[in-house]
Design a protein around this motif. Structure first.
Motif, PDB file in Angstrom:
ATOM      1  N   THR A 322      52.017  72.420  68.117  1.00  9.80           N
ATOM      2  CA  THR A 322      50.583  72.648  68.336  1.00  9.80           C
ATOM      3  C   THR A 322      50.350  73.999  69.001  1.00  9.80           C
ATOM      4  OG1 THR A 322      50.241  70.267  68.606  1.00  9.80           O
ATOM      5  CG2 THR A 322      48.500  71.723  69.428  1.00  9.80           C
ATOM      6  N   ALA A 323      49.349  74.726  68.527  1.00 12.72           N
ATOM      7  CA  ALA A 323      49.009  76.027  69.102  1.00 12.72           C
ATOM      8  C   ALA A 323      48.197  75.834  70.373  1.00 12.72           C
ATOM      9  CB  ALA A 323      48.212  76.853  68.098  1.00 12.72           C
ATOM     10  N   VAL A 324      48.576  76.589  71.418  1.00 17.52           N
ATOM     11  CA  VAL A 324      47.868  76.561  72.696  1.00 17.52           C
ATOM     12  C   VAL A 324      47.637  78.006  73.125  1.00 17.52           C
ATOM     13  CG1 VAL A 324      47.915  75.838  75.103  1.00 17.52           C
ATOM     14  CG2 VAL A 324      48.901  74.350  73.347  1.00 17.52           C
ATOM     15  N   PHE A 325      46.391  78.353  73.415  1.00 17.20           N
ATOM     16  CA  PHE A 325      46.033  79.715  73.782  1.00 17.20           C
ATOM     17  C   PHE A 325      45.802  79.803  75.281  1.00 17.20           C
ATOM     18  CE2 PHE A 325      45.032  79.149  69.385  1.00 17.20           C
ATOM     19  CZ  PHE A 325      45.364  80.360  68.785  1.00 17.20           C
ATOM     20  N   ASP A 326      46.352  80.840  75.890  1.00 12.65           N
ATOM     21  CA  ASP A 326      46.258  81.074  77.336  1.00 12.65           C
ATOM     22  C   ASP A 326      45.392  82.305  77.566  1.00 12.65           C
ATOM     23  OD1 ASP A 326      46.598  81.520  80.046  1.00 12.65           O
ATOM     24  OD2 ASP A 326      48.767  81.849  79.940  1.00 12.65           O
ATOM     25  N   VAL A 327      44.249  82.140  78.270  1.00  7.28           N
ATOM     26  CA  VAL A 327      43.384  83.285  78.556  1.00  7.28           C
ATOM     27  C   VAL A 327      43.729  83.931  79.894  1.00  7.28           C
ATOM     28  CG1 VAL A 327      41.531  82.350  77.150  1.00  7.28           C
ATOM     29  CG2 VAL A 327      41.541  81.900  79.621  1.00  7.28           C
ATOM     30  N   GLY A 328      44.771  83.445  80.562  1.00  5.82           N
ATOM     31  CA  GLY A 328      45.315  84.138  81.721  1.00  5.82           C
ATOM     32  C   GLY A 328      44.791  83.707  83.069  1.00  5.82           C
ATOM     33  N   ALA A 329      43.678  82.993  83.117  1.00  7.36           N
ATOM     34  CA  ALA A 329      43.111  82.568  84.398  1.00  7.36           C
ATOM     35  C   ALA A 329      42.248  81.343  84.161  1.00  7.36           C
ATOM     36  CB  ALA A 329      42.282  83.682  85.034  1.00  7.36           C
ATOM     37  N   VAL A 330      42.148  80.502  85.189  1.00  4.64           N
ATOM     38  CA  VAL A 330      41.248  79.358  85.142  1.00  4.64           C
ATOM     39  C   VAL A 330      39.819  79.863  85.280  1.00  4.64           C
ATOM     40  CG1 VAL A 330      40.508  77.308  86.399  1.00  4.64           C
ATOM     41  CG2 VAL A 330      42.932  77.709  86.010  1.00  4.64           C
ATOM     42  N   VAL A 331      38.982  79.546  84.309  1.00  3.62           N
ATOM     43  CA  VAL A 331      37.602  80.051  84.282  1.00  3.62           C
ATOM     44  C   VAL A 331      36.665  78.912  83.902  1.00  3.62           C
ATOM     45  CG1 VAL A 331      38.338  82.388  83.666  1.00  3.62           C
ATOM     46  CG2 VAL A 331      37.758  80.747  81.846  1.00  3.62           C
ATOM     47  N   ALA A 332      35.383  79.220  83.916  1.00  2.94           N
ATOM     48  CA  ALA A 332      34.368  78.305  83.402  1.00  2.94           C
ATOM     49  C   ALA A 332      33.514  79.059  82.416  1.00  2.94           C
ATOM     50  CB  ALA A 332      33.512  77.760  84.541  1.00  2.94           C
ATOM     51  N   GLY A 333      33.252  78.427  81.273  1.00  4.75           N
ATOM     52  CA  GLY A 333      32.445  79.094  80.265  1.00  4.75           C
ATOM     53  C   GLY A 333      32.719  78.550  78.884  1.00  4.75           C
ATOM     54  N   TRP A 334      32.811  79.452  77.935  1.00  3.01           N
ATOM     55  CA  TRP A 334      32.988  79.093  76.534  1.00  3.01           C
ATOM     56  C   TRP A 334      34.312  79.609  76.002  1.00  3.01           C
ATOM     57  CZ3 TRP A 334      27.609  81.507  75.177  1.00  3.01           C
ATOM     58  CH2 TRP A 334      26.580  80.603  75.522  1.00  3.01           C
ATOM     59  N   ARG A 390      26.634  73.650  75.965  1.00  4.15           N
ATOM     60  CA  ARG A 390      27.419  73.080  77.056  1.00  4.15           C
ATOM     61  C   ARG A 390      28.496  74.086  77.428  1.00  4.15           C
ATOM     62  NH1 ARG A 390      32.223  71.373  76.056  1.00  4.15           N
ATOM     63  NH2 ARG A 390      32.145  69.785  77.654  1.00  4.15           N
ATOM     64  N   TYR A 391      29.348  73.751  78.396  1.00 10.13           N
ATOM     65  CA  TYR A 391      30.427  74.654  78.788  1.00 10.13           C
ATOM     66  C   TYR A 391      31.605  73.834  79.308  1.00 10.13           C
ATOM     67  CZ  TYR A 391      29.225  73.950  83.756  1.00 10.13           C
ATOM     68  OH  TYR A 391      29.009  73.405  85.001  1.00 10.13           O
ATOM     69  N   ASP A 392      32.736  74.496  79.488  1.00 12.77           N
ATOM     70  CA  ASP A 392      33.960  73.848  79.958  1.00 12.77           C
ATOM     71  C   ASP A 392      34.595  74.652  81.076  1.00 12.77           C
ATOM     72  OD1 ASP A 392      34.484  71.517  78.138  1.00 12.77           O
ATOM     73  OD2 ASP A 392      34.373  73.089  76.608  1.00 12.77           O
ATOM     74  N   GLY A 393      35.459  73.985  81.824  1.00 10.55           N
ATOM     75  CA  GLY A 393      36.397  74.667  82.699  1.00 10.55           C
ATOM     76  C   GLY A 393      37.762  74.658  82.026  1.00 10.55           C
ATOM     77  N   PHE A 394      38.452  75.801  81.994  1.00 12.29           N
ATOM     78  CA  PHE A 394      39.723  75.844  81.264  1.00 12.29           C
ATOM     79  C   PHE A 394      40.483  77.134  81.574  1.00 12.29           C
ATOM     80  CE2 PHE A 394      36.621  78.002  78.684  1.00 12.29           C
ATOM     81  CZ  PHE A 394      37.287  79.057  78.084  1.00 12.29           C
ATOM     82  N   ARG A 395      41.750  77.097  81.321  1.00 13.93           N
ATOM     83  CA  ARG A 395      42.589  78.284  81.168  1.00 13.93           C
ATOM     84  C   ARG A 395      43.233  78.273  79.788  1.00 13.93           C
ATOM     85  NH1 ARG A 395      47.838  80.434  84.735  1.00 13.93           N
ATOM     86  NH2 ARG A 395      48.603  81.848  83.101  1.00 13.93           N
ATOM     87  N   TYR A 396      43.528  77.059  79.332  1.00 11.70           N
ATOM     88  CA  TYR A 396      44.218  76.892  78.052  1.00 11.70           C
ATOM     89  C   TYR A 396      43.283  76.217  77.050  1.00 11.70           C
ATOM     90  CZ  TYR A 396      48.213  77.598  81.133  1.00 11.70           C
ATOM     91  OH  TYR A 396      49.095  78.101  82.069  1.00 11.70           O
ATOM     92  N   VAL A 397      43.445  76.573  75.784  1.00  9.49           N
ATOM     93  CA  VAL A 397      42.723  75.918  74.700  1.00  9.49           C
ATOM     94  C   VAL A 397      43.751  75.461  73.681  1.00  9.49           C
ATOM     95  CG1 VAL A 397      40.970  76.121  72.914  1.00  9.49           C
ATOM     96  CG2 VAL A 397      40.710  77.387  75.052  1.00  9.49           C
ATOM     97  N   GLU A 398      43.897  74.162  73.571  1.00  8.96           N
ATOM     98  CA  GLU A 398      44.792  73.596  72.568  1.00  8.96           C
ATOM     99  C   GLU A 398      44.020  73.483  71.264  1.00  8.96           C
ATOM    100  OE1 GLU A 398      46.638  69.214  71.799  1.00  8.96           O
ATOM    101  OE2 GLU A 398      47.122  70.126  73.747  1.00  8.96           O
ATOM    102  N   ALA A 399      44.556  74.098  70.208  1.00 14.54           N
ATOM    103  CA  ALA A 399      43.855  74.154  68.921  1.00 14.54           C
ATOM    104  C   ALA A 399      44.625  73.342  67.885  1.00 14.54           C
ATOM    105  CB  ALA A 399      43.693  75.595  68.466  1.00 14.54           C
ATOM    106  N   GLN A 400      44.219  72.110  67.692  1.00 10.99           N
ATOM    107  CA  GLN A 400      44.868  71.250  66.715  1.00 10.99           C
ATOM    108  C   GLN A 400      44.309  71.554  65.327  1.00 10.99           C
ATOM    109  OE1 GLN A 400      44.164  67.244  68.044  1.00 10.99           O
ATOM    110  NE2 GLN A 400      45.098  67.583  70.052  1.00 10.99           N
ATOM    111  N   GLY A 401      45.197  71.652  64.351  1.00 14.33           N
ATOM    112  CA  GLY A 401      44.789  71.903  62.973  1.00 14.33           C
ATOM    113  C   GLY A 401      44.712  73.370  62.602  1.00 14.33           C
ATOM    114  N   LEU A 402      45.090  74.257  63.507  1.00 15.23           N
ATOM    115  CA  LEU A 402      44.999  75.689  63.236  1.00 15.23           C
ATOM    116  C   LEU A 402      46.187  76.134  62.390  1.00 15.23           C
ATOM    117  CD1 LEU A 402      43.093  78.044  64.128  1.00 15.23           C
ATOM    118  CD2 LEU A 402      44.851  78.615  65.806  1.00 15.23           C
TER     119      LEU A 402
END
Length: 847
Positions: A322-334, A390-402
């Motif tokens: 599974t692909a997982v993307f790291d934006v480098g820091a814990v943030v809140a947004g989109w 809406r919005y989320d808190g995240f650092r990582y985004v797991e992208a299933q099906g990519l």
């Protein structure tokens, strides 16, 4: 020349509701001995003998849509007047319900006359559009718009604003915030179109089974109202508004839940839906709702905006592929996707702050809430998408099906927060301290939305204890003058008839017991108006909410028995189980009563001031009688001693030993206090000059400590001291009180006794341990205040910036150095202490 002219602490605001706005300015050079303000065509103050740089408009009564420009000139200390400043502007909004001719509208599938709280469930989110043709060339156009729960407004296919997640939180049954936009440049000759895309937001949280929800319930189903007013060159005007002639259709967002996620099928996007001339023959007439316009109120603080974009630093691959993307820091947004794929690819996106041992995103109810996911179905070709409602808190985004070939460039984070200007800077020679400041600031940003939340995923609620306990942490770093006043409106709205202030505001969900009624949460209603006055010299919040503040303190008095408030959450999240809950509750009661006495004194309510001073004395005596056990308070733990020291009730002969115990424990990293006593701990030790102990804790990397979080990978402050290794929220600023010590203790930027609004600064930096340098600055109502110090080889150098309109007392730390140097113009007022007016000053010490 005066500069930074602001109205109601905003720059050139549109849509104000107050008819007596506050006008303020900075000086480029001081001092000021007089001012002269002109609001063109409305008011001329004349030449006024005063050093005030914050005044209230006192001219002709302002009415709906009033647009004004204003200027100021000032007189210096030698009696010379400056030229007139550049113009500033402000404009009033619609002050009365009768100013609205537009109606609330919605999609027929999202309206139920009986008010079914599940209305709309299972239906795609609505798109609403209306066309109009101005009669003449337009010289001026204003769009007044509101929507529930979240709306996105456009004119001729272009967004009318960069504000997002509109409107802000409020009790939507009592107040809905509208915004005013200058859309003159978006209009064209001939036909024009207004588009409104709607989502449920937090106003309409319907129950569902497959995704996380903190609560469910509906204050209002999605609806919108918009009124465009255009002005023509001949002085005439025309209105166009939402109504029965508007049309509705289903949009490509098939589901949105404030907590659980958002689903979007790009194949269903309606090309040109908000553009003029589009074929809408298959659309349905909108439903005109019977709701009135009496609840509409103007926005009075900065909105939420995209303030930062973080590209994914890497694409990770979990052990199952599974692909997982790291934006480098814990943030809140989109999380934003940028793809080039064929139509029909189904993607499932899971945001999270941590990864498990297999490289997958961790979601759990204590941490983020679970499950939270969004889905996206691709259209054909290049495309981009992010949630809009809406919005989320995240650092990582797991992208299933990519598809496997898609690289890291496909995902980025659009960081959102209330767009309060960042005014604070802090940096030292110690990288660990810098990292601690960074993670605290990141957590503040992640929770500075239309209310101050405590985490941006599982909660998204305005828990109130942080709003006042950590007020200075937020205010050192961000200009929250207007924002704090708006927070207070929501807090006051949440007050019940009997005076209770619930722990969350707005109160979208009613909790039980102390989770609804604790003085260290509800006390925000009393503390914040005082803090606004202390920080900005602004009495308006105290004046506006005085009766509500008084009702709350009287409510607590009705709950107390012989001066003791025996209930509450205690020292929340503390490691010391010996701290009595009534001790912590009574401390919160004491702070509220003491603050009320001070507020009444400032406002000239002398009888109330006397009554609340007497109440404060009663609580103080009761606290000592109930909790003083031999030589210690409460159960003898740290929180009990901290709160007793903060109240000043520890006997003089015992206070040094208590401070020694606390200092030693802090130095050794043996902190057991919870979030209520933690800010008081730093304040007590700062007042006592115990900076070495605080520095020792700040540089510790063992548990519990901030350094432990940094060393274990935290990129935002976490909910627990061992958050990165334990779990719970990874974006939580409740433990961040040490950041105020960074500015006030290490940077030395504070106020002199008796000062309000930073009229008189007290610059008193500490130089503990082996720290070699500090650079700190913050914005004040008079301009930027800054401190920079360095030491090396037995020499200490201090540079101070005092803004025009202010003065300062500067105190050098006692480093055992024999020679102290002050610049010409500084007046000695004690050992290592000088008074200075506005300007830049350099002090030194050496062997």
């Amino acid at each position: 020349m005066p500069t930074n002219l602001r109205t109601c602490d905003l720059t050139n605001p549109l849509g104000l509701e107050t008819t007596r706005p506050t006008l303020s300015w900075w000086l480029t050079k001081g001092p000021q001995t007089g001012y002269h303000v002109r609001v063109d065509g409305l008011w001329d103050s004349g030449e006024v003998e005063s050093a005030d740089q914050r005044i209230v408009y006192d001219g002709e009564p302002l009415t709906s849509r009033t647009a004004a420009t204003w200027r100021v000139r000032v007189r210096d200390g030698e009696g010379r007047w400056t030229g007139w400043s550049p113009e500033a502007r402000f404009e009033l909004g619609l002050l009365d319900a009768t100013d609205w001719s537009a109606a609330w509208i919605t999609h027929p599938d999202w309206y139920d006359e009986a008010g079914d709280p599940r209305v709309g469930e299972g239906h795609p989110l609505p798109l609403l559009a209306g066309e109009f043709t101005p009669a003449k060339p337009v010289t001026r156009a204003r769009l007044y718009v509101a929507g529930l729960g979240v709306y996105v407004a456009s004119v001729n296919g272009e967004p009318v604003t960069d504000a997002v997640l509109e409107p802000p939180y409020s009790d939507f049954t009592r107040r809905v915030t509208y915004a005013t936009h200058d859309v003159t440049a978006l209009l064209r000759d001939g036909a024009n179109a207004i588009g409104l895309a709607l989502g449920p937001g937090i106003a309409h949280v319907f129950p569902h089974q497959d995704r996380y929800m903190k609560f469910f319930g509906s204050q209002a189903a999605p609806k919108a109202i918009a009124q465009l007013e255009v002005g023509y060159a001949d002085g005439t005007s025309e209105r166009f508004g939402t109504g029965a002639d508007w049309l509705a259709t289903e949009g490509p967002t098939t589901r949105s839940h404030w907590y659980g996620g958002e689903d979007h099928d790009a194949r269903l996007e309606v090309a040109g839906w908000d553009a003029p001339g589009t074929d809408r023959s298959g659309w349905r007439p909108t439903t005109v709702r019977p709701d009135g316009t009496d609840l509409l109120r103007a926005r009075a603080c900065p909105p939420i905006r995209v303030t930062e974009e973080l590209a994914a630093t890497e694409k990770l691959v979990a052990s199952d592929g599974t692909a997982v993307f790291d934006v480098g820091a814990v943030v809140a947004g989109w999380h934003e996707l940028r793809l080039d794929l064929p139509a029909g690819q189904y993607l499932r996106l899971l945001p999270g702050d941590q990864l498990d041992a297999f490289g997958r995103v961790i979601q759990s109810k204590p941490t983020t809430g679970a499950p939270i996911f969004s889905t996206y179905v691709t259209k054909d070709g290049p495309q981009s998408w992010h949630p809009s409602f809406r919005y989320d808190g995240f650092r990582y985004v797991e992208a299933q099906g990519l598809p496997e070939h898609v690289g890291a460039e496909a995902v980025s984070a659009l960081v959102l927060r209330a767009d309060n200007n960042q005014i604070g800077r802090f940096e030292t020679s110690d990288p660990l301290l810098n990292d601690i400041h960074t993670i605290i600031d990141r957590a503040v940003r992640g929770n500075m939305y239309s209310v101050l939340t405590d985490c941006p995923h599982r909660e998204k609620l305005g828990w109130l204890e942080q709003a006042h306990l950590l007020f200075d942490v937020v205010a050192y770093n961000y200009d929250v003058a207007a924002y704090s006043r708006e927070l207070l409106v929501g807090i006051a709205e949440a007050q019940t008839e009997d005076g209770l202030v619930p722990d969350t505001a707005p109160e979208y969900v009613v909790f039980d017991g102390a989770f609804r009624d604790d003085p260290n949460w509800g006390g925000a209603l009393v503390r914040m108006p005082w803090q606004i006055y202390r920080w900005y010299g602004d009495t308006s919040a105290m004046e506006r909410h005085y009766d509500a503040m008084r009702r709350y303190v009287d409510y607590l008095t009705g709950k107390a028995e012989d001066g003791i408030l025996g209930y509450g959450l205690g020292d929340w999240f503390g490691l010391d189980q010996t701290t009595p809950v009534p001790l912590v509750g009574t401390w919160g009661y004491w702070r509220a009563a003491r603050t009320m006495a001070r507020v009444a004194g400032v406002l000239g309510r002398d009888d109330d001031a006397k009554r609340y001073r007497a109440l404060t004395d009663t609580i103080t005596s009761a606290f000592t009688g109930a909790f003083f056990k031999g030589e210690r308070f409460g159960g003898g733990g740290q929180a009990s001693e901290v709160l007793a020291l903060d109240m000043g009730v520890v006997p003089d002969e015992l206070a040094p030993a208590a401070l020694d115990r606390l200092s030693q424990a802090v130095l050794e990293g043996d902190i057991t206090v919870g979030e209520i006593a933690l800010p008081a701990l730093y304040q007590v030790l700062t007042r006592a000059g115990r900076h070495e102990a605080l520095f020792g804790f700040a540089t510790s990397t063992s548990h519990p400590s901030y350094g432990y979080q940094v060393r274990n990978g935290a990129t935002a402050l976490t909910e627990a001291w061992d958050g990165p290794t334990r779990g719970l929220s990874q974006n939580h600023y409740m433990l961040g009180a040490i950041d105020a010590w960074f500015y006030r203790g290490l940077g030395g930027i504070g106020q002199a006794p008796g000062s309000n609004g930073f009229r008189r600064l007290l610059i008193q930096p500490a130089a503990p341990g082996d720290l070699e340098s500090v650079r700190a600055s913050t914005g004040t109502p008079y301009g930027q205040a800054g401190v920079s110090w360095q030491r090396a080889g037995g020499e200490f150098a201090l540079e101070v910036e005092v803004p025009p309109g202010s003065s300062a007392e500067v105190r050098l730390p006692d480093l055992g150095l024999e020679r102290h140097a002050a610049p010409t113009g500084a007046v000695a007022v004690g050992d290592r202490a000088w008074e200075v007016p506005a300007g830049r000053w350099t002090f030194g010490a050496s062997r």
